[in-house]
Design a protein around this motif. Structure first.
Motif, PDB file in Angstrom:
ATOM      1  N   MET A   1     -18.453  11.396  -2.395  1.00  0.00           N
ATOM      2  CA  MET A   1     -19.166  11.172  -3.634  1.00  0.00           C
ATOM      3  C   MET A   1     -18.174  10.803  -4.716  1.00  0.00           C
ATOM      4  O   MET A   1     -17.088  11.356  -4.786  1.00  0.00           O
ATOM      5  CB  MET A   1     -19.932  12.446  -4.029  1.00  0.00           C
ATOM      6  N   GLN A   2     -18.578   9.854  -5.523  1.00  0.00           N
ATOM      7  CA  GLN A   2     -17.747   9.382  -6.611  1.00  0.00           C
ATOM      8  C   GLN A   2     -18.604   9.269  -7.871  1.00  0.00           C
ATOM      9  O   GLN A   2     -19.820   9.063  -7.783  1.00  0.00           O
ATOM     10  CB  GLN A   2     -17.153   8.022  -6.233  1.00  0.00           C
ATOM     11  N   ILE A   3     -17.978   9.393  -9.015  1.00  0.00           N
ATOM     12  CA  ILE A   3     -18.673   9.211 -10.291  1.00  0.00           C
ATOM     13  C   ILE A   3     -18.233   7.876 -10.873  1.00  0.00           C
ATOM     14  O   ILE A   3     -17.027   7.597 -10.966  1.00  0.00           O
ATOM     15  CB  ILE A   3     -18.344  10.339 -11.285  1.00  0.00           C
ATOM     16  N   TRP A   4     -19.204   7.078 -11.283  1.00  0.00           N
ATOM     17  CA  TRP A   4     -18.979   5.781 -11.924  1.00  0.00           C
ATOM     18  C   TRP A   4     -19.484   5.878 -13.350  1.00  0.00           C
ATOM     19  O   TRP A   4     -20.570   6.400 -13.593  1.00  0.00           O
ATOM     20  CB  TRP A   4     -19.736   4.675 -11.186  1.00  0.00           C
ATOM     21  N   VAL A   5     -18.724   5.352 -14.299  1.00  0.00           N
ATOM     22  CA  VAL A   5     -19.116   5.425 -15.706  1.00  0.00           C
ATOM     23  C   VAL A   5     -19.233   4.024 -16.276  1.00  0.00           C
ATOM     24  O   VAL A   5     -18.279   3.234 -16.201  1.00  0.00           O
ATOM     25  CB  VAL A   5     -18.097   6.235 -16.541  1.00  0.00           C
ATOM     26  N   ALA A  52     -15.315 -10.039 -19.790  1.00  0.00           N
ATOM     27  CA  ALA A  52     -16.401  -9.909 -20.759  1.00  0.00           C
ATOM     28  C   ALA A  52     -17.604 -10.700 -20.258  1.00  0.00           C
ATOM     29  O   ALA A  52     -17.465 -11.665 -19.512  1.00  0.00           O
ATOM     30  CB  ALA A  52     -15.952 -10.421 -22.122  1.00  0.00           C
ATOM     31  N   GLY A  53     -18.755 -10.280 -20.657  1.00  0.00           N
ATOM     32  CA  GLY A  53     -19.978 -10.985 -20.275  1.00  0.00           C
ATOM     33  C   GLY A  53     -21.115 -10.011 -20.092  1.00  0.00           C
ATOM     34  O   GLY A  53     -20.913  -8.811 -19.874  1.00  0.00           O
ATOM     35  N   PHE A  54     -22.304 -10.536 -20.185  1.00  0.00           N
ATOM     36  CA  PHE A  54     -23.512  -9.728 -20.095  1.00  0.00           C
ATOM     37  C   PHE A  54     -23.633  -9.078 -18.720  1.00  0.00           C
ATOM     38  O   PHE A  54     -23.646  -9.773 -17.704  1.00  0.00           O
ATOM     39  CB  PHE A  54     -24.734 -10.605 -20.398  1.00  0.00           C
ATOM     40  N   ASP A  55     -23.677  -7.779 -18.676  1.00  0.00           N
ATOM     41  CA  ASP A  55     -23.887  -6.979 -17.461  1.00  0.00           C
ATOM     42  C   ASP A  55     -22.789  -7.119 -16.396  1.00  0.00           C
ATOM     43  O   ASP A  55     -23.011  -6.769 -15.242  1.00  0.00           O
ATOM     44  CB  ASP A  55     -25.249  -7.282 -16.834  1.00  0.00           C
ATOM     45  N   VAL A  56     -21.612  -7.609 -16.761  1.00  0.00           N
ATOM     46  CA  VAL A  56     -20.531  -7.744 -15.777  1.00  0.00           C
ATOM     47  C   VAL A  56     -20.119  -6.368 -15.255  1.00  0.00           C
ATOM     48  O   VAL A  56     -19.970  -6.168 -14.045  1.00  0.00           O
ATOM     49  CB  VAL A  56     -19.325  -8.514 -16.368  1.00  0.00           C
ATOM     50  N   ALA A  57     -19.945  -5.403 -16.159  1.00  0.00           N
ATOM     51  CA  ALA A  57     -19.561  -4.053 -15.740  1.00  0.00           C
ATOM     52  C   ALA A  57     -20.664  -3.428 -14.889  1.00  0.00           C
ATOM     53  O   ALA A  57     -20.378  -2.785 -13.868  1.00  0.00           O
ATOM     54  CB  ALA A  57     -19.260  -3.180 -16.957  1.00  0.00           C
ATOM     55  N   ASP A  58     -21.906  -3.638 -15.280  1.00  0.00           N
ATOM     56  CA  ASP A  58     -23.030  -3.084 -14.514  1.00  0.00           C
ATOM     57  C   ASP A  58     -23.037  -3.625 -13.082  1.00  0.00           C
ATOM     58  O   ASP A  58     -23.197  -2.868 -12.125  1.00  0.00           O
ATOM     59  CB  ASP A  58     -24.362  -3.430 -15.183  1.00  0.00           C
ATOM     60  N   ARG A  59     -22.873  -4.923 -12.956  1.00  0.00           N
ATOM     61  CA  ARG A  59     -22.868  -5.538 -11.618  1.00  0.00           C
ATOM     62  C   ARG A  59     -21.711  -5.008 -10.768  1.00  0.00           C
ATOM     63  O   ARG A  59     -21.867  -4.790  -9.564  1.00  0.00           O
ATOM     64  CB  ARG A  59     -22.810  -7.061 -11.726  1.00  0.00           C
ATOM     65  N   GLU A  60     -20.563  -4.775 -11.401  1.00  0.00           N
ATOM     66  CA  GLU A  60     -19.413  -4.255 -10.658  1.00  0.00           C
ATOM     67  C   GLU A  60     -19.672  -2.824 -10.180  1.00  0.00           C
ATOM     68  O   GLU A  60     -19.329  -2.465  -9.047  1.00  0.00           O
ATOM     69  CB  GLU A  60     -18.147  -4.327 -11.524  1.00  0.00           C
ATOM     70  N   VAL A  62     -22.621  -1.470  -9.507  1.00  0.00           N
ATOM     71  CA  VAL A  62     -23.594  -1.533  -8.416  1.00  0.00           C
ATOM     72  C   VAL A  62     -22.941  -2.072  -7.142  1.00  0.00           C
ATOM     73  O   VAL A  62     -23.210  -1.580  -6.040  1.00  0.00           O
ATOM     74  CB  VAL A  62     -24.826  -2.384  -8.819  1.00  0.00           C
ATOM     75  N   ARG A  63     -22.055  -3.025  -7.279  1.00  0.00           N
ATOM     76  CA  ARG A  63     -21.381  -3.598  -6.110  1.00  0.00           C
ATOM     77  C   ARG A  63     -20.503  -2.558  -5.408  1.00  0.00           C
ATOM     78  O   ARG A  63     -20.470  -2.478  -4.174  1.00  0.00           O
ATOM     79  CB  ARG A  63     -20.522  -4.796  -6.544  1.00  0.00           C
ATOM     80  N   LEU A  64     -19.799  -1.744  -6.191  1.00  0.00           N
ATOM     81  CA  LEU A  64     -18.827  -0.811  -5.623  1.00  0.00           C
ATOM     82  C   LEU A  64     -19.396   0.557  -5.245  1.00  0.00           C
ATOM     83  O   LEU A  64     -18.849   1.230  -4.375  1.00  0.00           O
ATOM     84  CB  LEU A  64     -17.672  -0.618  -6.602  1.00  0.00           C
ATOM     85  N   MET A  65     -20.461   0.976  -5.910  1.00  0.00           N
ATOM     86  CA  MET A  65     -20.974   2.323  -5.648  1.00  0.00           C
ATOM     87  C   MET A  65     -21.585   2.416  -4.255  1.00  0.00           C
ATOM     88  O   MET A  65     -21.963   1.424  -3.657  1.00  0.00           O
ATOM     89  CB  MET A  65     -22.004   2.724  -6.706  1.00  0.00           C
ATOM     90  N   GLU A  66     -21.653   3.645  -3.783  1.00  0.00           N
ATOM     91  CA  GLU A  66     -22.242   3.910  -2.475  1.00  0.00           C
ATOM     92  C   GLU A  66     -23.363   4.930  -2.618  1.00  0.00           C
ATOM     93  O   GLU A  66     -23.462   5.630  -3.643  1.00  0.00           O
ATOM     94  CB  GLU A  66     -21.178   4.432  -1.520  1.00  0.00           C
ATOM     95  N   GLU A  67     -24.164   5.029  -1.599  1.00  0.00           N
ATOM     96  CA  GLU A  67     -25.245   6.007  -1.583  1.00  0.00           C
ATOM     97  C   GLU A  67     -24.675   7.396  -1.863  1.00  0.00           C
ATOM     98  O   GLU A  67     -23.627   7.767  -1.327  1.00  0.00           O
ATOM     99  CB  GLU A  67     -25.929   5.990  -0.217  1.00  0.00           C
ATOM    100  N   GLY A  68     -25.346   8.137  -2.744  1.00  0.00           N
ATOM    101  CA  GLY A  68     -24.911   9.485  -3.091  1.00  0.00           C
ATOM    102  C   GLY A  68     -24.003   9.555  -4.294  1.00  0.00           C
ATOM    103  O   GLY A  68     -23.768  10.629  -4.835  1.00  0.00           O
ATOM    104  N   ASP A  69     -23.467   8.408  -4.730  1.00  0.00           N
ATOM    105  CA  ASP A  69     -22.600   8.395  -5.914  1.00  0.00           C
ATOM    106  C   ASP A  69     -23.417   8.660  -7.174  1.00  0.00           C
ATOM    107  O   ASP A  69     -24.632   8.441  -7.208  1.00  0.00           O
ATOM    108  CB  ASP A  69     -21.901   7.042  -6.055  1.00  0.00           C
TER     109      ASP A  69
END
Length: 150
Positions: A1-5, A52-60, A62-69
């Protein structure tokens, strides 16, 4: 499990709570932002600087997180994507987004967005209060205790 902020708009006091929690329970914590961030020296804490850019951090996230994070964000569409991917999502005010409440939160967010788009002032969120910070810390602690038992 990992925490993403989702760190671009995460209040400093919430980041500090997260830093202490990551150290205390030895859980990886990653802050994702479109600006460089300072993090305390720790083998559990890191940051990712995205363009920089709209939702770039959000997409990253979602791309990197795993189930349970766990994803810490006030961004309701990001929370919905995290839940859809099998993760957990916690608002900086201490409210967990769940499969049961995320649809309603998205509908309210979209409605307010439409109002703002038509020129109606809807106001922003209230300042983060001491009670909000305490609620966040309590929910985070309960979550981490539950995960640690699994």
């Amino acid at each position: 499990m990992q925490i993403w902020v989702d760190a671009d708009a995460c209040p400093k006091v919430i980041k500090e709570i997260l830093f202490r929690a990551a150290e205390r329970v030895a859980v990886p914590l990653t802050l994702v932002a479109n600006m460089p961030l300072r993090t305390p020296p720790s083998r559990f804490i890191r940051s990712i600087h995205v363009s920089a850019g709209f939702d770039v951090a959000d997409r990253e996230i979602v791309r990197l997180m795993e189930e349970g994070d766990l994803v810490v964000t006030a961004d309701i569409p990001l929370a919905a994507q995290a839940i859809e991917k099998g993760g957990h999502a916690l608002d900086p005010r201490g409210e967990f987004y769940t499969r049961d409440n995320i649809g309603e939160r998205l509908a309210v967010r979209n409605f307010l967005d439409e109002l703002r788009g038509s020129g109606i002032e809807t106001g922003g969120p209230a300042a983060l209060s001491h009670a909000d910070r305490q609620s966040f810390a309590n929910e985070l602690d309960r979550f981490l205790a539950r995960v640690a038992r699994v």
